[in-house]
Design an enzyme around this catalytic site. Structure first.
Site, PDB file in Angstrom:
ATOM      1  N   LYS A 107      78.698  59.136  24.895  1.00  0.00           N
ATOM      2  CA  LYS A 107      77.606  58.475  25.626  1.00  0.00           C
ATOM      3  C   LYS A 107      76.382  59.355  25.756  1.00  0.00           C
ATOM      4  CE  LYS A 107      79.887  54.912  28.291  1.00  0.00           C
ATOM      5  NZ  LYS A 107      80.048  54.304  29.609  1.00  0.00           N
ATOM      6  N   LYS A 125      79.794  46.806  24.917  1.00  0.00           N
ATOM      7  CA  LYS A 125      78.643  46.137  25.523  1.00  0.00           C
ATOM      8  C   LYS A 125      77.343  46.783  25.073  1.00  0.00           C
ATOM      9  CE  LYS A 125      81.275  45.802  29.711  1.00  0.00           C
ATOM     10  NZ  LYS A 125      81.514  46.536  30.924  1.00  0.00           N
ATOM     11  N   LYS A 127      84.448  50.704  18.194  1.00  0.00           N
ATOM     12  CA  LYS A 127      85.045  49.728  19.110  1.00  0.00           C
ATOM     13  C   LYS A 127      84.008  48.689  19.547  1.00  0.00           C
ATOM     14  CE  LYS A 127      84.364  51.970  23.480  1.00  0.00           C
ATOM     15  NZ  LYS A 127      84.738  52.527  24.713  1.00  0.00           N
TER      16      LYS A 127
HETATM   17  P1  TYM Z   1      84.669  49.322  30.895  1.00  0.00           P
HETATM   18  O1  TYM Z   1      83.805  48.599  31.862  1.00  0.00           O
HETATM   19  O2  TYM Z   1      84.024  49.973  29.729  1.00  0.00           O
HETATM   20  O3  TYM Z   1      85.760  48.335  30.319  1.00  0.00           O
HETATM   21  C1  TYM Z   1      86.611  47.562  31.168  1.00  0.00           C
HETATM   22  C2  TYM Z   1      87.997  47.481  30.555  1.00  0.00           C
HETATM   23  O4  TYM Z   1      87.919  46.922  29.243  1.00  0.00           O
HETATM   24  C3  TYM Z   1      88.577  47.773  28.319  1.00  0.00           C
HETATM   25  N1  TYM Z   1      87.871  47.715  27.034  1.00  0.00           N
HETATM   26  C4  TYM Z   1      88.450  47.441  25.864  1.00  0.00           C
HETATM   27  N2  TYM Z   1      89.728  47.140  25.548  1.00  0.00           N
HETATM   28  C5  TYM Z   1      89.996  46.887  24.249  1.00  0.00           C
HETATM   29  N3  TYM Z   1      89.060  46.915  23.267  1.00  0.00           N
HETATM   30  C6  TYM Z   1      87.769  47.216  23.538  1.00  0.00           C
HETATM   31  N4  TYM Z   1      86.862  47.240  22.571  1.00  0.00           N
HETATM   32  C7  TYM Z   1      87.422  47.501  24.890  1.00  0.00           C
HETATM   33  N5  TYM Z   1      86.259  47.829  25.510  1.00  0.00           N
HETATM   34  C8  TYM Z   1      86.559  47.963  26.816  1.00  0.00           C
HETATM   35  C9  TYM Z   1      88.480  49.161  28.937  1.00  0.00           C
HETATM   36  O5  TYM Z   1      89.488  50.026  28.438  1.00  0.00           O
HETATM   37  C10 TYM Z   1      88.652  48.872  30.395  1.00  0.00           C
HETATM   38  O6  TYM Z   1      90.010  48.790  30.751  1.00  0.00           O
HETATM   39  N6  TYM Z   1      85.705  53.655  33.179  1.00  0.00           N
HETATM   40  C11 TYM Z   1      86.071  52.254  33.095  1.00  0.00           C
HETATM   41  C12 TYM Z   1      85.952  51.531  34.403  1.00  0.00           C
HETATM   42  C13 TYM Z   1      86.672  52.160  35.549  1.00  0.00           C
HETATM   43  C14 TYM Z   1      88.066  52.164  35.765  1.00  0.00           C
HETATM   44  C15 TYM Z   1      88.264  52.858  37.008  1.00  0.00           C
HETATM   45  C16 TYM Z   1      89.164  51.694  35.062  1.00  0.00           C
HETATM   46  C17 TYM Z   1      86.089  52.802  36.585  1.00  0.00           C
HETATM   47  N7  TYM Z   1      87.058  53.219  37.482  1.00  0.00           N
HETATM   48  C18 TYM Z   1      89.539  53.060  37.533  1.00  0.00           C
HETATM   49  C19 TYM Z   1      90.429  51.891  35.588  1.00  0.00           C
HETATM   50  C20 TYM Z   1      90.622  52.579  36.810  1.00  0.00           C
HETATM   51  C21 TYM Z   1      85.153  51.580  32.087  1.00  0.00           C
HETATM   52  O7  TYM Z   1      84.078  52.045  31.805  1.00  0.00           O
HETATM   53  O8  TYM Z   1      85.598  50.380  31.657  1.00  0.00           O
END
Ligand code: TYM
Length: 332
Positions: free
Chosen positions: A111, A197, A194
């Site tokens: 990032k 967004k 991957k």
């Molecule tokens: P975020 O917002 O990027 O994504 C949310 C969830 O979607 C999953 N994900 C994917 N799974 C499969 N293929 C993909 N291409 C893909 N893109 C995203 C992510 O693995 C995630 O589960 N850091 C985290 C948010 C967070 C969090 C937490 C998660 C903050 N605190 C505590 C678990 C526990 C994030 O940026 O997810």
């Protein structure tokens, strides 16, 4: 007692990767576990967010979670910034985690890119806040997509060091729950990246808000190779784009990749893509409609989030009090 925590960032539209890699699994877990699901707006601002867009996305993401089937009466569904304990515990974890650990985080490197010096300090300590999210509720299991695995290992390291430093057994060692056929959904334009967004091309992803025509067009345009589909999973080796589309079909149809290939062995991509598009529309359509209904009058979503915030604060309070005691802070 097992307790589930997971979160999603309100940074624009949710896509099929978020849904299949995470949110759909969250819906399934609510049958058997006590679940806490969070819209992590404090994580979102580690990179610049337009305030008006952030507010809009926060509601949209909450609506998508409810539309996908998360029952806010059975679970705690809330917004991170409405529970101050996340920031309080994150500060303590900033003092527990080592720089060396953070330096190994691949997501920060991705990032921050080439302009590391210009990245926010928040982006760097992001995984500490994530550990705080989970451990503020002493959650034991965290359902996520594959890309969050390293952050969860860091949460375990933090819990272990905190417990060790203070000679307590306060925090559990969290277990990642990464399951299904779509734990890492790839971009439709490039099978080595991957689905995300932040990808500049909207053709790289299917948004949960896309209508039927957009879904058909994006899948039709998805990158593939010229060969027909193989009959076995081994035949997908070295064919990243084919593997991704087969994985999507499998996840949406609740089948394994092997079962999908049995059905489509020898098919050309034109036929397979048509079937995949129709299946995607069938699965996403109702979610899309329910999301629109919820967002037409946001008072219902707002009420859910307010109640969830109250519940989360009540859950967090005793844990935070325990942490204060252990660390040596006077109680407020
Ligand atoms: P975020 O917002 O990027 O994504 C949310 C969830 O979607 C999953 N994900 C994917 N799974 C499969 N293929 C993909 N291409 C893909 N893109 C995203 C992510 O693995 C995630 O589960 N850091 C985290 C948010 C967070 C969090 C937490 C998660 C903050 N605190 C505590 C678990 C526990 C994030 O940026 O997810």
């Amino acid at each position: 007692m097992n307790r589930i925590f997971s979160g999603v960032q309100p940074t624009g539209n949710l896509h099929l990767g978020n849904y299949l890699g995470a949110i759909r699994n969250w819906v399934r877990l609510q049958q058997d576990y006590e679940c806490i699901y969070c819209v992590v707006d404090m994580h979102a601002i580690t990179v610049w967010q337009d305030p008006r867009e952030l507010r809009k996305s926060t509601r949209e993401v909450a609506a998508a979670m409810i539309a996908a089937g998360i029952d806010p009466r059975r679970n705690t569904l809330f917004i991170q910034s409405q529970v101050p304990g996340h920031a309080q515990l994150a500060w303590i974890f900033n003092c527990v985690a080592r720089l060396g650990w953070l330096n190994r985080m691949t997501q920060f490197k991705e990032k921050a890119g080439k302009h590391r010096e210009n990245a926010s300090a928040g982006l760097y300590v992001y995984p500490n806040l994530m550990a705080a999210d989970i451990l503020l509720y002493k959650a034991t299991h965290v359902p996520v997509g594959e890309d969050q695995k390293q952050h969860l290992e860091l949460a375990r390291d933090i819990a272990q060091k905190f417990n060790g430093d203070f000679g307590v057994e306060l925090f559990p060692l969290v277990e990642p729950l990464i399951f299904g056929e779509a734990t890492r959904v790839m971009s439709l334009r490039d099978g080595t990246k991957k689905m995300s967004k932040s990808d500049a091309s909207d053709f790289s992803r299917i948004n949960l808000t896309d209508d039927a025509d957009a879904i058909r067009l994006k899948i039709r345009r998805a990158k593939t190779d010229p060969d027909p589909l193989p009959g076995t999973v081994a035949g997908l080796a070295g064919r990243a784009e084919a593997d991704n589309l087969v994985g999507l079909y499998a996840a949406l149809a609740d089948l394994t990749r092997a079962q999908v290939l049995e059905r489509f062995e020898g098919a050309m991509f034109s036929r397979f893509k048509e079937a995949l598009a129709e299946l995607t529309i069938e699965r996403i359509g109702p979610l899309n409609a329910e999301m629109k209904r919820l967002l037409a009058d946001p008072s219902e979503v707002d009420a859910v989030l307010r109640a969830g915030g109250e519940r989360a604060r009540a859950r967090a309070e005793p844990v935070l009090r325990e942490v204060y005691e252990v660390v040596g802070f006077l109680s407020p």
